[in-house]
Design a protein around this motif. Structure first.
Motif, short mmCIF file in Angstrom:
data_model
loop_
_atom_site.label_atom_id
_atom_site.label_comp_id
_atom_site.label_asym_id
_atom_site.label_seq_id
_atom_site.Cartn_x
_atom_site.Cartn_y
_atom_site.Cartn_z
N UNK A 149 3.99 -8.76 18.96
CA UNK A 149 5.28 -8.09 18.81
C UNK A 149 4.95 -6.61 18.66
N UNK A 150 5.57 -5.78 19.47
CA UNK A 150 5.22 -4.36 19.46
C UNK A 150 5.30 -3.76 18.06
N UNK A 151 6.31 -4.15 17.30
CA UNK A 151 6.51 -3.53 15.99
C UNK A 151 5.50 -4.00 14.96
N UNK A 152 4.83 -5.10 15.22
CA UNK A 152 3.85 -5.56 14.24
C UNK A 152 2.54 -4.80 14.36
N UNK A 153 2.41 -3.99 15.41
CA UNK A 153 1.30 -3.04 15.46
C UNK A 153 1.38 -2.08 14.28
N UNK A 154 2.61 -1.83 13.82
CA UNK A 154 2.81 -0.91 12.69
C UNK A 154 2.19 -1.45 11.40
N UNK A 155 2.05 -2.77 11.30
CA UNK A 155 1.46 -3.36 10.09
C UNK A 155 -0.05 -3.18 10.07
N UNK A 156 -0.67 -3.27 11.22
CA UNK A 156 -2.10 -2.97 11.37
C UNK A 156 -2.32 -1.48 11.06
N UNK A 157 -1.52 -0.64 11.69
CA UNK A 157 -1.61 0.80 11.48
C UNK A 157 -1.37 1.15 10.00
N UNK A 158 -0.32 0.60 9.43
CA UNK A 158 0.04 0.91 8.05
C UNK A 158 -1.00 0.44 7.06
N UNK A 159 -1.60 -0.71 7.33
CA UNK A 159 -2.69 -1.17 6.45
C UNK A 159 -3.82 -0.15 6.45
N UNK A 160 -4.21 0.31 7.63
CA UNK A 160 -5.29 1.29 7.72
C UNK A 160 -4.98 2.57 6.98
N UNK A 161 -3.75 3.04 7.12
CA UNK A 161 -3.36 4.28 6.45
C UNK A 161 -3.38 4.12 4.92
N UNK A 162 -2.91 2.98 4.43
CA UNK A 162 -2.92 2.74 2.98
C UNK A 162 -4.32 2.43 2.47
N UNK A 163 -5.16 1.87 3.32
CA UNK A 163 -6.56 1.65 2.92
C UNK A 163 -7.26 2.99 2.72
N UNK A 217 -5.59 5.87 2.01
CA UNK A 217 -4.92 6.52 0.88
C UNK A 217 -3.83 5.60 0.33
N UNK A 218 -4.12 4.86 -0.74
CA UNK A 218 -3.16 3.87 -1.25
C UNK A 218 -1.94 4.49 -1.94
N UNK A 219 -1.84 5.81 -1.92
CA UNK A 219 -0.69 6.49 -2.54
C UNK A 219 0.32 6.98 -1.49
N UNK A 220 0.08 6.68 -0.24
CA UNK A 220 1.01 7.09 0.81
C UNK A 220 2.34 6.36 0.69
N UNK A 221 3.38 7.00 1.17
CA UNK A 221 4.71 6.39 1.17
C UNK A 221 4.92 5.64 2.49
N UNK A 222 5.48 4.44 2.43
CA UNK A 222 5.66 3.63 3.63
C UNK A 222 6.60 4.29 4.63
N UNK A 223 7.53 5.10 4.15
CA UNK A 223 8.44 5.79 5.07
C UNK A 223 7.68 6.84 5.89
N UNK A 224 6.73 7.50 5.28
CA UNK A 224 5.87 8.45 6.00
C UNK A 224 5.08 7.73 7.08
N UNK A 225 4.56 6.56 6.72
CA UNK A 225 3.76 5.76 7.67
C UNK A 225 4.63 5.32 8.84
#
Length: 717
Positions: free
Chosen positions: A472-486, A488-496
């Motif tokens: 699902x194209x949008x589930x790429x965002x979960x892979x991406x978002x995990x990496x970004x939070x890994x 920096x675990x203080x990032x905001x999900x809206x920024x991601x």
């Protein structure tokens, strides 16, 4: 005939190019339409100066060349000497000339070994841009970060960025089997073609490594936690070594899951007792064998004495005995042991949520320094919502590694659009109160709360060999978002979400604003239409696809949904208060007090901690029955709203991705109604109450929903 061939050729080119966009993930590098922004970039980047010649350096240079050519339309010359101005200079601290090194020393002092510098400087009175770090992997991270600035149309004038990852081990856990099936995988088969390895290196392996490096992921566990001992045989170690060679220039270490009984299964020993000298020696020799093939091997991930997997308890030993024995084997080579805390026993059916804490907390401080205990975000099993795991904050002398599930085992598989960084952020921001207010889980896992040196975060991968990687194209965002939070675990999900949408689809504000909104709301929507108000684990048995709150015939009590919701004529919910299983006592006193009282317990967790009557009054004045019913309906309505937003985005998205997401949202909306109707019909038997106004009436019977079977549901490994 010629015209037909032309049409076929045209269509094949068109569709392959369109599909390629999905394959490129968030690294699209499309031409920038904003002429003002494009002009700024071109004037500030007129050449590339590279101070490195390693494979990693060459990868960084090629990434810059290809990306800038795609986004700005010009192929830049690569030089090794600084001439003129407005060059983009890249190189690690050791490769830079002494003048540049000296100029950047204050910035080098601000970063760790994986951190990077992106800075506008005056060098010999000429304007330059520089990307650097203490090693070439750090420079590569800086290159990807710099390119994301261009992708998202950020100004690159007067740049002054220093950034370092806050967590050491940023790892994907692949639950991939040697036959290429993927347990809880919903995007096709495993990426790893073990049959063709080590001699055939699929381009997809390179693209996988590149995507991970772009978000700072630095480790990958190749095989399932329900391990097969064959992965440790020479035949498969040769294959793993081939993958490690592909990943190494991208800064990614390979890890393997170790089956605890491997000394018996492939080593011809009669025992796997961790205190047996022959067993200890076998693991030491095996570690040496692996490190000879893979010098930068990361270490082992272990699932032991859980769900039938072998472990030290088979021999009257404990988790410390098992983990420390393996830790001794990899310690001479700098390896680590990631020991999973996901344990529960059929012999203790009192409350599955309490068992991991009970088994591990008493061992705090007893693990070797190269052991990190991997703890799921919640105490049950990757539910749409769980209160944070009580182990976080309760083991100050032991490094704890967060385990998130990126794949959607309990959240509608890859057919449901659910933006998981919202869930991840909720967990990371949770306050354990173990050292007073502000003792967040982010501070536990990044080591700042207890000054742990070894830190880590793992995500169970949602990646398969589907063309779009995640089903699902949008589930790429979960892979991406995990990496970004890994990173920096203080990032905001809206920024991601904003970053990902701009890199993946478009910078058009009329697209970004509404689509970002549905992404941010999507996680709450899935909680509403599946498990509102603290319900949990009511998915159908085995495959976990769709609702099954009626399931009560499984051999172990804690495998049955009825064990978790305990619906009866008096009410619904699992009593974990002091008068129930007392699971609340595993939290700090401030949290214990909050959860123990239904009046103060957050309503999102109410039925997790309390069995309350159908007439219980919620904070909005509704009875529990009405409130529960309306939550299910709200989830249905939210997905309908998501459909409306997506349908209005057609002009901003290529037709293939637009139509795929549209069809998947139609499936999701259909399944929200299935969840609502099946659950409310079942619970209505106990409440004896009518559905409140505003809740659509079911069109099928409870018996119909109970009759549904899914023998070939994906991911049911």
């Amino acid at each position: 005939m010629t015209s037909v061939r032309f049409v076929i050729l045209f269509l094949s080119i068109f569709f392959s190019a369109s599909a390629q966009k999905d394959y490129r993930l968030w690294l699209q590098y499309d031409r920038i339409n904003n002429s003002v922004i494009a002009s700024e970039y071109k004037s500030n980047i007129q050449g590339i100066i590279s101070f490195g010649n390693s494979q990693t350096s060459q990868i960084a240079v090629k990434e810059l060349q290809d990306a800038i050519a795609g986004m700005l339309g010009n192929k830049l010359e690569i030089r090794s000497e600084i001439k003129g101005e407005n060059n983009l200079i890249i190189g690690s601290q050791n490769s830079l000339n002494s003048d540049l090194k000296k100029a950047l020393q204050p910035d080098f002092d601000k970063i760790n070994n994986e951190g990077f510098i992106i800075k506008s400087i005056l060098f010999k009175n000429k304007k330059q841009l520089i990307i650097s770090g203490k090693n070439e992997i750090a420079v590569l991270y800086g290159v990807f970060n710099f390119l994301s600035l261009i992708q998202t149309n950020k100004s690159i004038k007067n740049l002054n960025i220093t950034d370092s990852p806050k967590i050491n081990l940023r790892v994907l856990n692949h639950w991939d089997n040697l036959d290429r099936t993927v347990e809880r995988g919903y995007a096709g088969f495993s990426l790893w073609n073990w049959q063709k390895l080590p001699d055939f290196i699929d381009q997809r392996y390179v693209d996988y490594a590149r995507a991970n490096a772009s978000i700072g992921i630095n480790g990958t566990v190749l095989n399932n936690v329900n391990a097969n001992a064959l992965i440790l045989t020479p035949q498969y170690l040769e294959k793993a070594a081939a993958l490690a060679s592909v990943f190494r220039p991208y800064g990614i270490k390979v890890y393997l899951t170790a089956r605890f009984s491997a000394p018996i299964e492939i080593g011809n020993l009669k025992t796997a007792d961790p205190k047996d000298p022959e067993v200890m020696n076998w693991w030491k020799n095996k570690a040496a064998e692996i490190y000879k093939r893979i010098p930068d091997f990361g270490g082992f991930l272990v699932k032991a004495n859980s769900e039938g997997q072998p472990g030290p308890q088979n021999y009257g030993r404990n988790h410390v005995d098992g983990a420390n024995m393996l830790a001794d084997a990899v310690a001479p080579f700098g390896g680590v042991i990631m020991w999973r805390a996901f344990v529960y026993s059929e012999h203790d059916a009192n409350d599955r949520a309490k068992q991991a804490y009970a088994e591990f907390q008493p061992y705090d401080g007893k693990f070797k320094e190269n052991v990190i205990v991997q703890v799921k975000n919640g105490a049950i099993d990757f539910q749409p919502r769980e209160p944070f795991h009580p182990l976080f904050g309760a083991m100050p002398k032991t490094p704890l590694m967060m385990e998130f599930q990126i794949t959607q085992e309990y959240l509608g598989f890859s057919t449901h659009l659910v933006f998981l960084p919202k869930l991840f952020q909720e967990v990371l921001e949770s306050d354990t109160y173990q050292k007073g207010k502000g003792s967040t889980i982010a501070k536990v896992i990044d080591g700042t709360l207890y000054q742990n040196k070894l830190t880590g975060i793992a995500g169970v991968a949602n990646i398969g060999n589907d063309l779009n990687w995640t089903g699902h194209s949008f589930l790429q965002a979960n892979w991406y978002g995990f990496g970004r939070l890994a990173w920096n675990p203080y990032l905001d999900s809206e920024t991601i979400a904003d970053e990902w949408l701009r890199c993946t689809f478009s910078n058009e504000e009329n697209f970004i604003k509404p689509v970002k909104k549905i992404m941010i709301e999507s996680r709450e929507a899935v909680v509403n239409y599946m498990t509102p108000l603290g319900l949990h684990h009511i998915m159908d048995t085995g495959h976990h696809y769709g609702p099954g709150p009626w399931v009560s015939n499984l051999s172990r009590p804690e495998w049955n949904p009825t064990y978790y919701h305990k619906a009866d004529k008096n009410g619904i919910g699992f009593d974990r208060s002091k008068s129930g299983t007392n699971a609340v006592s595993q939290y700090a006193p401030e949290i214990e007090k909050l959860f123990d009282n239904p009046a103060t317990c957050p309503e999102q967790d109410l039925l997790w901690f309390h069995h309350v009557s159908w007439d219980y009054k919620l904070k909005n004045g509704q009875t529990l029955w009405n409130g529960l019913s309306l939550k299910y309906q709200e989830g249905v309505n939210q997905v309908a709203a998501m459909q409306n937003v997506w349908n209005q985005s057609e002009k901003y998205v290529d037709s293939e991705r637009f139509n795929e997401v549209k069809m998947l949202l139609e499936i999701q909306h259909k399944e929200t109604k299935w969840w609502r109707d099946a659950c409310l019909l079942y619970f209505q038997q106990f409440s004896g109450k009518e559905l409140p106004a505003g809740v659509e009436k079911p069109t099928q019977t409870l018996e119909y929903f109970k009759s549904l079977k899914f023998p070939f549901a994906p991911g049911n490994g």
